[in-house]
Every structure is written in structure tokens, then in C-alpha cells.
Write an enzyme that holds these catalytic residues in place. Structure first.
Site, PDB file in Angstrom:
ATOM      1  N   GLY A 131       0.835  -1.190   0.000  1.00 28.83           N
ATOM      2  CA  GLY A 131       0.000   0.000   0.000  1.00 28.83           C
ATOM      3  C   GLY A 131       0.867   1.235   0.000  1.00 28.83           C
ATOM      4  N   ASP A 184      -8.322   2.615  14.272  1.00 32.67           N
ATOM      5  CA  ASP A 184      -8.737   2.121  12.956  1.00 32.67           C
ATOM      6  C   ASP A 184      -9.347   0.725  13.063  1.00 32.67           C
ATOM      7  OD1 ASP A 184      -9.147   2.536  10.269  1.00 32.67           O
ATOM      8  OD2 ASP A 184      -7.162   1.835   9.653  1.00 32.67           O
TER       9      ASP A 184
END
Length: 308
Positions: free
Chosen positions: A20, A137
Site C-alpha cells: 500500500g 482504525d
């Protein structure tokens, strides 16, 4: 970096599990201890960014001191030189399983499975909160479900209780799971994670979110202004679970239960051992025989900023 490359004289890279904007995660062999590990290496384009280097180091330190059965373990941290660039890396436990997000692509889960998963995530969060760490998160993509139990991963944007998002007004986290106080610019706190866990439980039980919101703007507004729809009728689901999920989604942080209470209520509904065990730093490993991960030819690991 290439397959077969040796890091720190012991971690031999085998295959990329995910990549990512922030990092690349490799499956690797630990040649010293003879085990598989996951090595997360800072992306080359961030090699000169001291803030990103600080984040990956902070993540490693935070998770290493938790030492909880439902938190992915950190084994090592270091820096390496690759083509003249200094890259930070963290060596983690290799988790062979599926993400909860992957499991939910087929729709809602049986309520006993959902509560079993939620209880273990709650236990992981309780340990983090006890240590002054807020995950920030919590979402299905950061929950790994294996045949041996559940692991909470990706502490890459975790923060200490009371921290703020910093300058610039940019919110840190996933819009679909942001607590109302975070949207308003308030400091992070344990209740922030509990709100996200409540949304995750709602999704797992109902197969949908408690409101209709398809854009980021709609999601953010829903967190602050929309009243969550009650859970639909689910045969056999204890009423205590439905009440708990509703409390997790309270707009005011003070009205939400603690992560310990969430783990206890969900654990009792799922038939786990004594809830007191969930308070320990070494929570029991719970076998998920009913949801044994489907083999896909390789393990899946979701780490900070990485989509497998």
C-alpha cells in the site's frame, strides 16, 4: 526488494502479502528460529519521510509491549539499506487466516460467530486501552480470523489517549468507522475504538450498516447526526447483545460501554470461558472451528496502509 533477500542476516523474504501507500508486507522465513514471520517494510518512496519512519517505529513499540493473545505479536524492529535508501521494518507474527472483511462479503455472520469474534476484538482493545493506547482504525479489514482465534492487526495509526489528529484538520482513520467526537475534532479516547467496534458488530450481525451512506460526506454526517437503526430481529440473539451494540453507537463517548464490558457481554453470549479471563494480559486462545479459514493458496495479512 526481491524474493530471497536476507534482512538482518535472518529474515529471508519469500512473497509479497500486500502493499500500500505506507508499507509492503512480505511473508518471510526466520532462518534463526525456523519459523514463518511477516515483515512490514516502509515503502521506498517514504524512505526520507521522518514522520512515516516514526509511525512504523511507534507501531512496533506499542504492539510489542501489549503481549496479548488477540493482538498480532511483534518480534523485531530495525532499519535496512536498500539501493542507498534507509527503510524501517517491523517483524511480526505470521497470521494465517482471513480478514473479517473477507468473511462478510458473503453477508452477515451467524450471531454466535459474530459475538465470538467481537468478544476477542473487545479483549484486545481492553488490553490496549489499559496500556493507554487507542487503535483508531478498528474495522473488519483489521481483524484476522484464524482456526485458532482472532487477531487485531494494524496499529499503524494508533495513538495515546488524549492525542489529537494534529495540524491541518485532516482526520486520521477510516471514514465509515469514525466516532462522532473524532469528526468534531476531539481527542482520541478508548470510547473511540468502542464506537468502531459497535459498527463492526452491527455489520457482522445485520449484514449492513445502521444507516444509508455511500459517500464519505454522507458517512461523516451520519456519525454525527443520524440515529442508528435498531438491529433487525435475529432469531436466538440475546437481547443483551442488541442493547450493547446500541450503547456502543451512542453519540456521546461517556454513554458507551468500556471495551472490557463489551468483551464480557459478547463472550458470555458466545459461550466463552469465564469473562474474568478476558481481563488478563494473556487472554485465552479461542478455537473458531465453526469458521475455519478457507484456504486461498496463501495467507492474508493486512497491515498499516496495506491492502492484500
Amino acid at each position: 526488494m526481491n524474493r530471497g533477500q536476507l534482512i538482518a542476516g535472518r529474515y529471508r523474504l519469500q512473497e509479497v502479502l500486500g502493499r500500500g501507500g505506507m508499507a509492503v508486507v512480505w511473508r518471510a522465513d526466520d532462518d534463526v528460529l525456523g519459523r514463518q514471520v511477516a515483515v512490514k517494510v516502509l515503502s521506498a518512496n517514504l524512505a526520507g519521510d521522518p514522520e512515516q519512519q516514526r509511525l512504523i517505529r511507534t507501531e512496533a513499540r506499542a504492539v510489542a509491549r501489549l503481549r496479548h493473545a488477540n493482538v498480532v505479536a511483534v518480534h523485531d524492529y530495525g532499519e535496512l539499506i536498500d539501493e542507498g535508501r534507509t527503510l524501517s521494518y517491523v517483524v511480526m507474527e505470521f497470521v494465517d487466516g482471513r480478514t473479517l472483511a473477507d468473511m462478510l462479503t458473503a453477508g452477515r455472520l451467524p450471531w454466535k460467530v459474530a459475538t465470538l469474534v467481537g468478544a476477542q476484538v473487545g479483549a484486545a482493545l481492553a488490553a490496549a486501552h489499559r496500556d493507554g493506547i487507542v487503535h483508531r482504525d478498528v474495522k473488519p479489514a483489521n481483524v484476522m480470523v484464524t482456526s485458532a482465534g482472532v487477531k487485531l492487526v494494524d496499529f499503524g495509526i494508533s495513538a495515546t489517549v488524549g492525542a489529537t489528529d494534529g495540524d491541518g484538520g485532516m482526520l486520521v482513520g477510516t471514514p465509515a468507522y469514525l466516532a462522532p467526537e473524532r469528526v468534531r475534532g476531539g481527542p482520541v479516547r478508548p470510547a473511540t475504538d468502542v464506537y468502531a467496534l459497535g459498527l463492526m458488530m452491527y455489520l457482522a450481525l445485520a449484514g449492513r450498516m445502521p444507516w444509508d451512506a455511500s459517500t464519505v460526506t454522507q458517512m461523516v454526517k451520519a456519525h454525527v447526526y443520524a440515529k442508528p437503526a435498531p438491529l433487525p430481529a435475529i432469531p436466538g440473539l440475546p437481547s443483551a447483545v442488541a442493547r450493547l451494540v446500541a450503547r456502543c453507537l451512542a453519540k456521546k463517548p461517556a454513554d458507551r460501554p468500556s471495551a472490557i464490558e463489551v468483551s464480557e457481554v459478547l463472550g458470555e453470549a458466545a459461550g466463552l470461558p469465564s469473562a474474568s479471563l478476558l481481563r488478563s494480559m494473556s487472554a485465552p486462545t479461542v478455537t473458531l472451528a465453526a469458521v475455519r479459514p478457507r484456504r486461498t493458496g496463501r495467507a492474508v495479512l493486512i497491515a498499516a496502509g496495506v491492502v492484500a
